[in-house]
Design a protein around this motif. Sequence first.
Motif, PDB file in Angstrom:
ATOM      1  N   UNK B 169      -0.763 -40.952  64.026  1.00 30.56           N
ATOM      2  CA  UNK B 169      -2.036 -40.280  63.742  1.00 30.56           C
ATOM      3  C   UNK B 169      -1.782 -38.911  63.111  1.00 30.56           C
ATOM      4  N   UNK B 170      -0.886 -38.173  63.714  1.00 38.95           N
ATOM      5  CA  UNK B 170      -0.649 -36.805  63.258  1.00 38.95           C
ATOM      6  C   UNK B 170      -0.076 -36.739  61.855  1.00 38.95           C
ATOM      7  N   UNK B 171       0.851 -37.628  61.572  1.00 38.26           N
ATOM      8  CA  UNK B 171       1.471 -37.540  60.253  1.00 38.26           C
ATOM      9  C   UNK B 171       0.486 -38.002  59.180  1.00 38.26           C
ATOM     10  N   UNK B 172      -0.340 -38.965  59.534  1.00 35.73           N
ATOM     11  CA  UNK B 172      -1.362 -39.405  58.585  1.00 35.73           C
ATOM     12  C   UNK B 172      -2.360 -38.274  58.356  1.00 35.73           C
ATOM     13  N   UNK B 173      -2.736 -37.630  59.436  1.00 33.54           N
ATOM     14  CA  UNK B 173      -3.671 -36.513  59.338  1.00 33.54           C
ATOM     15  C   UNK B 173      -3.066 -35.393  58.478  1.00 33.54           C
ATOM     16  N   UNK B 184      -0.792 -45.196  51.106  1.00 34.85           N
ATOM     17  CA  UNK B 184      -0.238 -46.526  51.398  1.00 34.85           C
ATOM     18  C   UNK B 184       0.518 -46.489  52.718  1.00 34.85           C
ATOM     19  N   UNK B 185       0.678 -47.662  53.320  1.00 36.75           N
ATOM     20  CA  UNK B 185       1.356 -47.748  54.621  1.00 36.75           C
ATOM     21  C   UNK B 185       2.331 -48.917  54.600  1.00 36.75           C
ATOM     22  N   UNK B 186       3.543 -48.691  55.139  1.00 32.46           N
ATOM     23  CA  UNK B 186       4.495 -49.798  55.266  1.00 32.46           C
ATOM     24  C   UNK B 186       4.714 -50.084  56.742  1.00 32.46           C
ATOM     25  N   UNK B 245       2.679 -42.186  50.521  1.00 34.71           N
ATOM     26  CA  UNK B 245       3.135 -43.387  51.238  1.00 34.71           C
ATOM     27  C   UNK B 245       3.620 -42.952  52.610  1.00 34.71           C
ATOM     28  N   UNK B 246       3.131 -43.648  53.618  1.00 28.79           N
ATOM     29  CA  UNK B 246       3.617 -43.413  54.973  1.00 28.79           C
ATOM     30  C   UNK B 246       4.350 -44.682  55.409  1.00 28.79           C
ATOM     31  N   UNK B 273       5.799 -38.674  50.327  1.00 29.30           N
ATOM     32  CA  UNK B 273       6.381 -39.746  51.150  1.00 29.30           C
ATOM     33  C   UNK B 273       6.615 -39.229  52.565  1.00 29.30           C
ATOM     34  N   UNK B 274       6.192 -40.014  53.532  1.00 30.61           N
ATOM     35  CA  UNK B 274       6.421 -39.643  54.933  1.00 30.61           C
ATOM     36  C   UNK B 274       7.089 -40.792  55.665  1.00 30.61           C
TER      37      UNK B 274
END
Lengths: 336, 336
Positions: B169-173, B184-186, B245-246, B273-274
């Motif tokens: 949640x935090x990194x997306x936020x 995007x999400x992997x 991209x996460x 990129x995360x």
Amino acid sequence: MKKVTINSVATYAGVSKKTVSRVLNNEPNVSPATREKVLKVFKELDYTPNPIARGLARNRSFIIGCLYDNPSKSYITRVQSGALEACHKHNYNLLIHPCELRGGALIANIENLLTTSRLDGLVLTPPFSDSVELIEFLKRKNVNYARVASAIEDDESISVRSNDEQGAFEITEHLIELGHSNIAFIKGHPDHSATEQRFSGYQRALSTHNIAFNNALVAEGNFSYHSGADSAKAILDITPRPSAVFASNDYMAAAVLKLATQRHLKVPEDISIAGFDNAPIARHIWPGLTTIAQPVEEMTRQAVELLINQIGGADVGVLQTTLEAKLITRESTAKP
Amino acid sequence: MKKVTINSVATYAGVSKKTVSRVLNNEPNVSPATREKVLKVFKELDYTPNPIARGLARNRSFIIGCLYDNPSKSYITRVQSGALEACHKHNYNLLIHPCELRGGALIANIENLLTTSRLDGLVLTPPFSDSVELIEFLKRKNVNYARVASAIEDDESISVRSNDEQGAFEITEHLIELGHSNIAFIKGHPDHSATEQRFSGYQRALSTHNIAFNNALVAEGNFSYHSGADSAKAILDITPRPSAVFASNDYMAAAVLKLATQRHLKVPEDISIAGFDNAPIARHIWPGLTTIAQPVEEMTRQAVELLINQIGGADVGVLQTTLEAKLITRESTAKP
DNA sequence: ATGAAATGTGACACCGGTGTCATAATGAGG
DNA sequence: CCTCATTATGACACCGGTGTCACATTTCAT
């Protein structure tokens, strides 16, 4: 829950311990009927033999210990993977034991290890495979061991190594043939024999191609990424800047690549970088690292396999093997 | 070389086995004189007690087994490192046992492991920490175990986890607050509970910030670098290209970074990129990866420590702990 | 049918320690 | 000097298997 031992099984099945033991070990001279009966009781009582008791009676633990003290995590992972392959093939297990070469507590530490857990044999990885002190101790204690990537040759114990000197020679020659002559070098950890060998291969290639060796181009690393980063700083500040860097392993090479990129140097256009080991990181970064593929898993696998054979009392034949290292060219090296 | 047993020591010192045993274990009620005498004989005969015999008598092996099936090598290294720390603190040793969750042979494999080596306890790492089948089996066999990073909550066994959902949640936020909305999400490996949790944290952050979830932006990975490379291809070909991209772990994020760089995209200028985990690679590459620091070593250390206490018969108190994950920002994320 | 060889089975010691309990030696108190 | 508590020590069973060997039973050739 009551413990199920060989005695309960014997009583329940109406046979002797020894017969149960025979069934357990698939020994001959048990009538099919008896065997069936005992096997049924195994299931019924959910019996699991006690490995410790078995070990005591047979004087075996079926456990191999793996000693390491290595700053490169991927090296260890590969060592473990090779060792495990050999172990599982022969129904052995692997116990891992990182410890420190320096500090004076090594022998006490290993003595404690052997007192705590009975090990059928030990795999020594660098830098332990070159520790004369340790090897003497193990000999005295009658402990089976195998050396991985050791430079000691006048020893009658199992040893599987790869040709580091030749590998270093080839990758240096590769750089020279591309047209480089101002090639920096980052050394590995001084306790590891590979360090000296790779350095020596580098020097031999220079001399073979009539390039004067320049000590100012040599940085002291220790195989860790961090040490590579420090060495990178030193090297990139040399004037004139070397046109190529050969680091003694891929982690340190990756550190050079990172700093070069941070400084907006283009790799390989502005500077070529070469590593050693073919660690995963060599192909996880861009540009991929030109490196020497060292068969770490295979070395360890062979060493452990020989060790297990030796423990089993087999005549192991050839004790000492040298595997070939192979040049892998990727995008990090090019013409200057 | 003749074997030195407790009997030879006893005879040589002129005392009984039991007295030798007392000296060995530092038990009270031995006169200083006798103790001295026996200790001297230990040295003289170079005596090492047999751990197997000791184990049989005490019904202990002082060995913990570590189960894993994880494509991420660095994760395993960190797990091992935490487990070893706890083990060595209590004079235990660590046996490693990689095996496959799938394939149907898992239970047979573990049964064989327990038959081959007596283990005092087992550390289950993902995906085993979520395998109901395995846990049932261990309960039935009365084997002590501890779960690391498990999502199962209704179980009365030791469990140490970290808050994956919150971390995701935090990194997306963090990305959203930088101004990204096309993220995007992997995904990770479907067998790992962390996969679902990280995905869920990603979705919650979108929804909290009123961004519509778009399934077309989700790629299926499995935590391996290779799967990240495949996902990266799919994602970078989406039109319009996502601005961020996460990836569910750092290896996959590194793969995205490599492909982006190969395609001459600037990170983070052209794409952010995360990752997740704060694996070593996150800081070994340039730009360094923004990621979530998961306390893998600490989780495992705590789990093993609790396990050893439990084996020792202590009342362990709180069995289940959740540690916090922490956002680490590096150079790979920025405003779009 | 008979004797020799092959097969099946169990009693018992043993692996090398530890736990229990009885007994011997020592020391304190009266 | 004797009693009683305390400390020191050893005998012996036990942990749960395996190895050895003796013995009972079966198989097979003669």
